[in-house]
Every structure is written in C-alpha cells, then in structure tokens.
Design an enzyme around this catalytic site. Structure first.
Site, PDB file in Angstrom:
ATOM      1  N   HIS A 149     -74.387  22.401  54.632  1.00  0.00           N
ATOM      2  CA  HIS A 149     -73.044  22.280  55.210  1.00  0.00           C
ATOM      3  C   HIS A 149     -72.700  23.520  56.016  1.00  0.00           C
ATOM      4  O   HIS A 149     -72.231  24.513  55.455  1.00  0.00           O
ATOM      5  CB  HIS A 149     -72.020  22.105  54.085  1.00  0.00           C
ATOM      6  CG  HIS A 149     -72.241  20.877  53.270  1.00  0.00           C
ATOM      7  ND1 HIS A 149     -73.252  20.778  52.341  1.00  0.00           N
ATOM      8  CD2 HIS A 149     -71.586  19.692  53.252  1.00  0.00           C
ATOM      9  CE1 HIS A 149     -73.207  19.574  51.779  1.00  0.00           C
ATOM     10  NE2 HIS A 149     -72.213  18.899  52.311  1.00  0.00           N
TER      11      HIS A 149
ATOM     12  N   PRO B 239     -69.080  19.929  42.249  1.00  0.00           N
ATOM     13  CA  PRO B 239     -68.116  18.885  41.932  1.00  0.00           C
ATOM     14  C   PRO B 239     -66.716  19.409  42.287  1.00  0.00           C
ATOM     15  O   PRO B 239     -66.237  20.367  41.681  1.00  0.00           O
ATOM     16  CB  PRO B 239     -68.287  18.683  40.418  1.00  0.00           C
ATOM     17  CG  PRO B 239     -69.646  19.245  40.101  1.00  0.00           C
ATOM     18  CD  PRO B 239     -69.809  20.395  41.054  1.00  0.00           C
ATOM     19  N   LEU B 240     -66.114  18.856  43.303  1.00  0.00           N
ATOM     20  CA  LEU B 240     -64.920  19.461  43.891  1.00  0.00           C
ATOM     21  C   LEU B 240     -63.798  19.596  42.869  1.00  0.00           C
ATOM     22  O   LEU B 240     -63.601  18.741  42.017  1.00  0.00           O
ATOM     23  CB  LEU B 240     -64.462  18.640  45.095  1.00  0.00           C
ATOM     24  CG  LEU B 240     -65.470  18.635  46.260  1.00  0.00           C
ATOM     25  CD1 LEU B 240     -65.078  17.600  47.307  1.00  0.00           C
ATOM     26  CD2 LEU B 240     -65.589  20.010  46.895  1.00  0.00           C
TER      27      LEU B 240
ATOM     28  N   ASP C  93     -59.899  20.974  51.295  1.00  0.00           N
ATOM     29  CA  ASP C  93     -59.086  19.768  51.104  1.00  0.00           C
ATOM     30  C   ASP C  93     -59.599  18.965  49.918  1.00  0.00           C
ATOM     31  O   ASP C  93     -58.821  18.388  49.155  1.00  0.00           O
ATOM     32  CB  ASP C  93     -59.172  18.880  52.356  1.00  0.00           C
ATOM     33  CG  ASP C  93     -58.586  19.552  53.582  1.00  0.00           C
ATOM     34  OD1 ASP C  93     -57.362  19.726  53.633  1.00  0.00           O
ATOM     35  OD2 ASP C  93     -59.376  19.921  54.485  1.00  0.00           O
ATOM     36  N   GLY C  94     -60.920  18.900  49.790  1.00  0.00           N
ATOM     37  CA  GLY C  94     -61.517  18.095  48.724  1.00  0.00           C
ATOM     38  C   GLY C  94     -61.082  18.588  47.352  1.00  0.00           C
ATOM     39  O   GLY C  94     -60.684  17.800  46.489  1.00  0.00           O
TER      40      GLY C  94
ATOM     41  N   ILE D 152     -60.190  18.481  57.799  1.00  0.00           N
ATOM     42  CA  ILE D 152     -61.365  17.609  57.958  1.00  0.00           C
ATOM     43  C   ILE D 152     -62.073  17.447  56.615  1.00  0.00           C
ATOM     44  O   ILE D 152     -62.231  18.417  55.873  1.00  0.00           O
ATOM     45  CB  ILE D 152     -62.366  18.234  58.974  1.00  0.00           C
ATOM     46  CG1 ILE D 152     -61.775  18.270  60.392  1.00  0.00           C
ATOM     47  CG2 ILE D 152     -63.714  17.513  58.969  1.00  0.00           C
ATOM     48  CD1 ILE D 152     -61.597  16.916  61.050  1.00  0.00           C
TER      49      ILE D 152
ATOM     50  N   HIS E 104     -69.394  19.073  59.219  1.00  0.00           N
ATOM     51  CA  HIS E 104     -69.248  19.227  57.776  1.00  0.00           C
ATOM     52  C   HIS E 104     -70.574  19.326  57.021  1.00  0.00           C
ATOM     53  O   HIS E 104     -70.818  20.315  56.327  1.00  0.00           O
ATOM     54  CB  HIS E 104     -68.411  18.074  57.207  1.00  0.00           C
ATOM     55  CG  HIS E 104     -68.478  17.988  55.714  1.00  0.00           C
ATOM     56  ND1 HIS E 104     -67.594  18.646  54.891  1.00  0.00           N
ATOM     57  CD2 HIS E 104     -69.357  17.356  54.890  1.00  0.00           C
ATOM     58  CE1 HIS E 104     -67.926  18.417  53.637  1.00  0.00           C
ATOM     59  NE2 HIS E 104     -68.976  17.639  53.606  1.00  0.00           N
TER      60      HIS E 104
ATOM     61  N   ARG F  90     -61.401  16.711  10.330  1.00  0.00           N
ATOM     62  CA  ARG F  90     -60.498  17.496  11.202  1.00  0.00           C
ATOM     63  C   ARG F  90     -59.782  18.557  10.366  1.00  0.00           C
ATOM     64  O   ARG F  90     -59.519  19.663  10.833  1.00  0.00           O
ATOM     65  CB  ARG F  90     -59.502  16.602  11.939  1.00  0.00           C
ATOM     66  CG  ARG F  90     -58.571  15.834  11.038  1.00  0.00           C
ATOM     67  CD  ARG F  90     -57.531  15.076  11.838  1.00  0.00           C
ATOM     68  NE  ARG F  90     -56.790  14.182  10.976  1.00  0.00           N
ATOM     69  CZ  ARG F  90     -55.552  13.793  11.202  1.00  0.00           C
ATOM     70  NH1 ARG F  90     -54.915  14.206  12.272  1.00  0.00           N
ATOM     71  NH2 ARG F  90     -54.956  12.958  10.391  1.00  0.00           N
TER      72      ARG F  90
ATOM     73  N   SER G 199     -52.752  16.856  15.480  1.00  0.00           N
ATOM     74  CA  SER G 199     -53.796  15.865  15.203  1.00  0.00           C
ATOM     75  C   SER G 199     -55.186  16.482  15.209  1.00  0.00           C
ATOM     76  O   SER G 199     -56.064  16.053  14.472  1.00  0.00           O
ATOM     77  CB  SER G 199     -53.768  14.763  16.269  1.00  0.00           C
ATOM     78  OG  SER G 199     -52.526  14.127  16.268  1.00  0.00           O
TER      79      SER G 199
ATOM     80  N   HIS H 181     -58.173   3.914  21.745  1.00  0.00           N
ATOM     81  CA  HIS H 181     -58.323   5.247  21.174  1.00  0.00           C
ATOM     82  C   HIS H 181     -59.580   5.393  20.319  1.00  0.00           C
ATOM     83  O   HIS H 181     -59.868   6.482  19.833  1.00  0.00           O
ATOM     84  CB  HIS H 181     -57.089   5.589  20.316  1.00  0.00           C
ATOM     85  CG  HIS H 181     -55.901   5.991  21.132  1.00  0.00           C
ATOM     86  ND1 HIS H 181     -55.447   5.235  22.186  1.00  0.00           N
ATOM     87  CD2 HIS H 181     -55.083   7.080  21.057  1.00  0.00           C
ATOM     88  CE1 HIS H 181     -54.394   5.839  22.723  1.00  0.00           C
ATOM     89  NE2 HIS H 181     -54.163   6.956  22.064  1.00  0.00           N
TER      90      HIS H 181
HETATM   91  C1  LIG Z   1     -66.115  15.427  42.742  1.00  0.00           C
HETATM   92  C2  LIG Z   1     -66.784  15.348  44.065  1.00  0.00           C
HETATM   93  N1  LIG Z   1     -66.637  14.245  44.809  1.00  0.00           N
HETATM   94  C3  LIG Z   1     -67.267  14.123  45.987  1.00  0.00           C
HETATM   95  C4  LIG Z   1     -68.067  15.117  46.447  1.00  0.00           C
HETATM   96  C5  LIG Z   1     -68.820  14.950  47.742  1.00  0.00           C
HETATM   97  N2  LIG Z   1     -68.238  15.818  48.789  1.00  0.00           N
HETATM   98  C6  LIG Z   1     -68.747  17.000  49.068  1.00  0.00           C
HETATM   99  S1  LIG Z   1     -67.889  17.823  50.240  1.00  0.00           S
HETATM  100  C7  LIG Z   1     -66.802  16.538  50.404  1.00  0.00           C
HETATM  101  C8  LIG Z   1     -65.675  16.624  51.383  1.00  0.00           C
HETATM  102  C9  LIG Z   1     -64.879  17.827  51.136  1.00  0.00           C
HETATM  103  O1  LIG Z   1     -63.977  18.044  52.164  1.00  0.00           O
HETATM  104  P1  LIG Z   1     -63.353  19.490  52.335  1.00  0.00           P
HETATM  105  O2  LIG Z   1     -63.027  20.053  51.034  1.00  0.00           O
HETATM  106  O3  LIG Z   1     -62.266  19.348  53.334  1.00  0.00           O
HETATM  107  O4  LIG Z   1     -64.536  20.360  52.893  1.00  0.00           O
HETATM  108  P2  LIG Z   1     -64.876  20.658  54.437  1.00  0.00           P
HETATM  109  O5  LIG Z   1     -65.012  19.331  55.109  1.00  0.00           O
HETATM  110  O6  LIG Z   1     -63.741  21.441  54.947  1.00  0.00           O
HETATM  111  O7  LIG Z   1     -66.162  21.392  54.378  1.00  0.00           O
HETATM  112  C10 LIG Z   1     -67.134  15.509  49.531  1.00  0.00           C
HETATM  113  C11 LIG Z   1     -66.372  14.245  49.428  1.00  0.00           C
HETATM  114  C12 LIG Z   1     -68.200  16.270  45.641  1.00  0.00           C
HETATM  115  N3  LIG Z   1     -68.971  17.293  45.999  1.00  0.00           N
HETATM  116  N4  LIG Z   1     -67.526  16.365  44.491  1.00  0.00           N
END
Ligand SMILES: Cc1ncc(C[n+]2csc(CCOP(=O)(O)OP(=O)(O)O)c2C)c(N)n1
Length: 664
Positions: free
Chosen positions: A29, A119-120, A156-157, A188, A260, A355, A382, A471
């Site tokens: 990327h 994992p975002l 953004d993600g 983006i 990207h 527990r 709990s 549950h």
């Molecule tokens: C939980 C999760 N879902 C999906 C992805 C796949 N993924 C990687 S980057 C991305 C887009 C992220 O966009 P942004 O944060 O705006 O990054 P930029 O385009 O600015 O590099 C996705 C959907 C991931 N890495 N983690």
C-alpha cells in the site's frame, strides 16, 4: 536548504522508500505512507521520545500505526531513524518470507513495532490500553519514571470500525490526556471515496466522547507541529484530523483509491519523482537526508540518559519493583501463596461455582501480584472479577486496580492487549463466555502477539440456565481451542481453578481464557497435591478399579457427571477411569508417552462436555462417544436443561452399555 526544504526531503525519503518497496514486492500500500509522510516526519523529528538504540526504554513514547496496511510508513521511519532491526535490506525484502518487514507490522518482528496492526481499529484500541497503562504506572511510580505519550495514526477504516467507538468513548471517559490520535483524513478507502459509505463528522464524534479535536493541513509541517503542541497541552485525549492526499506526489493516482493498495507502476513512480524533485535511485537515500534522519533519531538520547539517572537514584526497593514489573516476572512468594491456598482448599472442599472459585483465587493472586489490573465489561458481579484489593480506576485517578470497561467487550480485549504490550501490567477482564465472539478479533491478536492477557469468561454452558440460548455458549470452547497459541482452561472445581489461574499467570507468552461456571460444583480434587496437575492439561482423576473398559474424559462442570457415571459403571461391572481435561492445549504440549498413558486403550472412550464435539476427536477418536450439545440450548432451570439435552450420568451409562452390547 530552508527548513521547509529539509522537511520535504525527509518526508520524500519515506515516500520513495515506501513506493519503491511496494513496487519491488509487487504488492502493498503506497498511498498511506505517501500521504501521511509529512505527519510522520514532524512527529519523529520533533516530538516522539524514543531511542532507536534502546528501543525497549520503558518511558519511551509509543507510536501505533493503527492503519497497518501502511506498514511501509513505519518501516521507513524505523530504518531512517536508525533502528538496527530494519536495515535497507529488510526494506528491499518487504513482504518476503522471513523478513522483518511483513505485509502488516507484526509485533516481535522488529524493535519499534509496538503492536501488530492490520485488522483496522485494533491499533487505536490497543493505544487506549497503552495510554491507560502509562497513567496506572505513573500513579505508582511517579513522573520521574513514567511520563510518556501514546501516538496513533488511524485512517478512515480504523474510525469506521465499530471497535473505534468503544475505544474512543473509553479513552474520553478515562481522560487519557496523553493519547494523541492523528486521523489521516484523506477521504479515500478501497472502494473509492469515503463519501460512498460514510458521512460522519469525525471531530464532532470525538468531541461528543470528551476529546479535544483539531483540524489541520496534513501536508503543512508547521500546522502539524502546532496542532501537536496544542494536543500535548490538552488534558483530554486529542484527535487531530489531518487533511491529506492519499498517494501524495503520484501524478495520476494521488487522491484516488488507485493509490491505496497496489504498486504505482514504473511510469507513475517516475512521475512522482519528477513532481517531488527526488532523483535518488530506488532504496537510496541521499546521505545528507539520511544524516538528518539519523540525527533526528538521536534527539531523545539525552532524555533517555537522564531517565536512567533518575532510575538509578530511585530507592532500591522501588527500582527493583519497577524493573521486575517491566520484565514481566512474577514476584517470589507467588508460588508459595498458591500452594498454601490449595492446601486450605483441599481441607475445606468448597462447593461453589468456578466463577466464585476464580474470585477466591484472585483474592490470593491480587494480594501477591500488585501488577494485576482487573475489570469487566459491565458484569462485575457475575464475573466475580473484583477483589478486596482492587479499587476502581476513575477519570483522573489511576491509583486503583479495577477498570469498569462498560459494555465494551471488544474494546476491553483490545485495551488489555495494549496494557500487556506496554508492559508492567498483567491485565485480566471478564464477560460471559458467549461474548468471546464480541472479543474474538482481539483475542486472536493476543495469541498472535503472545501477550499475557487473561480472559475471565463465566457462564460457560447451558449450565447458566434461564438466560437461554442467546447466552449459552455451545460452539465457543471448540472455537477458542481453534486459535493457535491461546490457552483455553475449563477447571472443574476450586483447586483446578487456582491451578489454571497459576498457569495463566506464569505463561508470560500466551493469553488464556478461563471458562467458568455460574452453577455450583462439588470439589472433585479432595487431596492436596503440591504439583499443579492442570499443568498436564489432562490427568487421571479417578482410576478404574480393574482393567479399564471405559475411559471418561470431561471438563469443568461435566467432571462431576463423569465421576457419577464412573460409579454407576463400576457398580454394573464396567471398570471405568475418569480423566479431567482442564486444557487441551496444555495436554498437546506433553510427551507421546504421556499422551498414550492418558488416552489409553479402553474399549469405550467417552467425552463429556456441554458444548459441541468438534475439538474432541483427538482425545476419543472418531469412534468415541460424545455426550454434549449438537445445537443451541434453551431457556430453563439448568438441571432441567442437562436432562433435556441428555448430559447426565445415566445417559453416559446408557450410551456405554449400548456400545458394549454392539461389540459383543
Ligand atoms: C477489520 C478489517 N477490515 C477490512 C480490512 C481490509 N482493508 C485494508 S485497508 C482498507 C481500507 C482502509 O481505508 P483507509 O483507512 O481510509 O486507508 P487509506 O485508503 O487511506 O490507505 C480495508 C477495507 C482490514 N485490514 N481490516
């Protein structure tokens, strides 16, 4: 060279190391590192307190690249500032087998990578735990030893992911003023413009959770520096929305999703070189620029030495306690405390839910280990996670040892990862076992990173009764056992619970899940053993009276059923042995001889667990009898549920006799 020129050249070094590494790897990327290079340059050049030659300096600032797909940004920074682990060859080997420069930053691959991201949203939520750990340790050891910032770069993600809301609201509530988040506001994501799927006013959102927010031009170094100064001056956590252009400098792809996640291509990179006036060959950084970066890397050496001086002057007892905690070693006396406690249990033979056994064990543990920090996602009463030692951690007051995480299971798990990664703390936190689903992405990362995080997961089966199938965990034990490097413990009584806690705490390089009951259980371990029998994962609990015909394997609440079935079988002339299986992962670590002895060669093997069969075949083989669940539970008093679903001693005997009759 003007200072702006210097800045631009330093940022361009990041841009081209990143773009060229992605190009060579033919994957990665480039957009984020090119877009966020100015932010990162200002941060590392002017603010970040770190020492590439002492990357484990406990009082360093933490930098978390939450948008882990932009990994080349971090690798470029580590190389440029002089971290030995990231050489230019590592940069050239980006994304190749055995390199430290994996596709996404992997904790443990190289110093300077504070957490695994990809994992975002996880990195942002880890950072909340790191910032909280900093405050907790500051409250114990003072400004002289613990006084640092946690910086995050999120895209953004990260901010669209649900976990971010849990993280943001927790950080705002706890007033984590030394947490500073850069939002790479480039509009983006992969599918195109963020406006396709989101129209949140992120600043308003953060403000609503108690954050200090600012907007700035993410390509203007002075504006970025000013914003960081203001963020540092605020006593609230800070978010700086930095307007950037993804793929900054790429003539056709900048500002589009084409920058990207794929290599730019020769022509586009050549165009970027022309546009930004960068004529160095791939992987070459002009020596004057590299010198500036290396100098920036030395910026905090004096501060680090002063810190070491303060540590040396600290009273010996406090210093050694600080150092012990940061090494993650348990104090002397812990083993003895557990041994004494086990001896008392063998005498008392309490009939309590596990527990409750866990709470009793924690009372001993929290007295012996000042580094444990407990909590629960709004189920304190709990989960039985609070003990007499653990006063609450409150906004602005971090002297306590208990975190009210609120109804934020995912945020709790990720924050615990952050605390464990920060060091000096052993976090444990509770919710219902069924809601491990709500924490699973973070549990997986605890395991991947080898972090000592302890998940106290109660209400571990249909045995919780009336709350019903929403549950009642059914597939969860097997699903958790499927995660590599995670230890899943399901103790059968108070002694096993104490032993499992001991194992979880002594395991410095793996997370543990303790699956605990709501319903009371009798003591099944009635004699004191100095040895921790749960260490073996599975062990003989009750031998057969004669050459065994039946072996009964069971965990947790079903050990009681196995023992009752054994009595019935023995009375009917079928010698039967009971094996308690508190942890399949621990059992897997034992020798082949031990396996053979425990699994044995009885004519009939039975596993009893109030969950699905999936993880049991290794123990009982495909022909073994499984007494458990094969669908969802139901809402009723638990005794009725056990009868209804056929998880009883009588059902075991019936199945065994049917099998024996088949064989004859
Ligand atoms: C939980 C999760 N879902 C999906 C992805 C796949 N993924 C990687 S980057 C991305 C887009 C992220 O966009 P942004 O944060 O705006 O990054 P930029 O385009 O600015 O590099 C996705 C959907 C991931 N890495 N983690």
């Amino acid at each position: 060279m003007s200072s702006r020129d210097k800045h631009d050249r330093m940022a361009n070094a990041i841009r081209f190391l990143s773009a060229d590494a992605v190009e060579k790897a033919k994957s990665g990327h480039p957009g984020l590192p090119m877009g966020a290079a100015d932010i990162a340059t200002v941060l590392y050049k002017k603010f970040l307190k770190h020492d590439p030659h002492r990357p484990d300096w406990p009082d360093r600032d933490r930098f978390v690249l939450s948008a882990g797909h932009g990994s080349m940004l971090l690798y470029s920074l580590l190389y440029l500032t002089g971290y030995e682990d990231i050489t230019i060859d590592e940069i050239k080997n980006f994304r190749q087998l055995g390199s430290r420069t994996a596709g996404h930053p992997e904790f443990g691959h190289a110093a300077g990578i504070e957490t695994t991201t990809g994992p975002l949203g996880q990195g942002l939520a880890n950072a909340v735990g790191m910032a909280l750990a900093e405050r907790i340790l500051n409250a114990r050891f003072g400004d002289a030893l613990v006084d640092h910032h946690t910086y995050v770069l999120a895209g953004d993600g990260c901010l669209m992911e649900g976990i971010s809301q849990e993280a943001i609201s927790l950080a705002g509530h706890l007033e984590l003023g030394k947490l500073i988040v850069f939002f790479d506001d480039n509009g983006i994501s992969i599918d195109g413009a963020v406006s396709l799927s989101d129209s949140t006013d992120q600043c308003a959102r953060f403000e609503a959770s108690g954050w200090h927010t600012q907007r700035c031009d993410g390509h203007d170094p002075d504006a970025i520096a000013e914003a960081i100064e203001a963020a540092r001056a605020s006593d609230r956590p800070s978010m700086i929305a930095c307007k950037t252009t993804i793929g900054f400098g790429a003539p056709n792809r900048a500002g589009t999703s084409k920058a990207h996640g794929s290599p730019l291509g020769d022509e586009e990179i050549a165009g970027a070189r022309a546009a930004l006036g960068w004529d160095a060959a791939p992987f070459e950084v002009p020596s004057d620029i590299l010198d500036m970066w290396r100098l920036a890397g030395l910026r905090s050496v004096k501060e680090r030495k002063e810190w070491e001086g303060r540590l040396a002057e600290t009273e010996a007892e406090i210093r050694s306690e600080f150092e012990r905690r940061m090494r993650g070693e348990l104090p002397g006396g812990f083993e003895a405390a557990i041994a004494d406690y086990k001896m008392a249990l063998a005498k008392d033979k309490p009939k309590v839910a596990t527990r409750k056994s866990s709470e009793m064990a924690l009372e001993v543990i929290n007295a012996a280990l000042p580094e444990t920090i407990g909590g629960s996602a709004d189920l304190t009463g709990s989960n039985n996670t609070k003990t007499s030692q653990t006063g609450p951690i409150a906004p602005g007051d971090y002297t306590g040892r208990y975190i009210y995480y609120g109804i934020r299971e995912h945020g709790m798990a990720a924050a615990m990862n952050g605390m464990a990664l920060h060091g000096g703390i052993i976090p444990y936190g509770g919710t219902f076992l069924v809601f491990t689903d709500y924490c699973r992405p973070s549990i997986r990362l605890s395991a991947l990173m080898g972090q000592r995080v302890i998940y106290v997961m109660t209400h571990d089966s249909i045995g919780l009764g009336e709350d019903g199938p929403t549950h009642q965990p059914v597939e969860h034990l097997s699903a958790l056992r499927a995660i590599p490097n995670l230890r899943v413990y399901r103790p059968a009584d108070a002694i096993e619970t104490a032993e499992c806690w001991q194992l979880a705490l002594e395991d410095g390089k793996a997370p543990s899940v303790l699956a605990l009951t709501r319903q009371n259980l009798p003591a099944v371990r009635t004699d004191h053993t100095e040895e921790n029998l749960c260490r073996f994962g599975a062990y003989d609990l009750a031998p057969a009276s004669d050459d065994e015909v039946v072996t009964l394997f069971a965990t947790g609440s079903e050990v009681e059923i196995a023992l009752a079935a054994r009595r019935l079988l023995e009375a009917k002339g079928h010698p039967a042995r009971v094996v308690s299986v508190p942890s399949m992962e621990r059992f897997a670590m034992q020798s082949a001889e031990y396996h053979a002895a425990i699994v044995g060669s009885a004519a009939v093997k039975v596993a009893i667990e109030a969950g699905v069969r999936q993880s049991w075949d290794r123990m009982i083989g495909p022909d073994g009898i499984f007494i458990g669940m094969d669908g969802f539970g139901a809402s009723a008093p638990y005794e009725e549920l056990y009868s209804h679903f056929g998880i009883t001693a009588e059902a075991v005997v019936q199945a065994v006799e049917a099998r024996l009759a088949d064989r004859n």
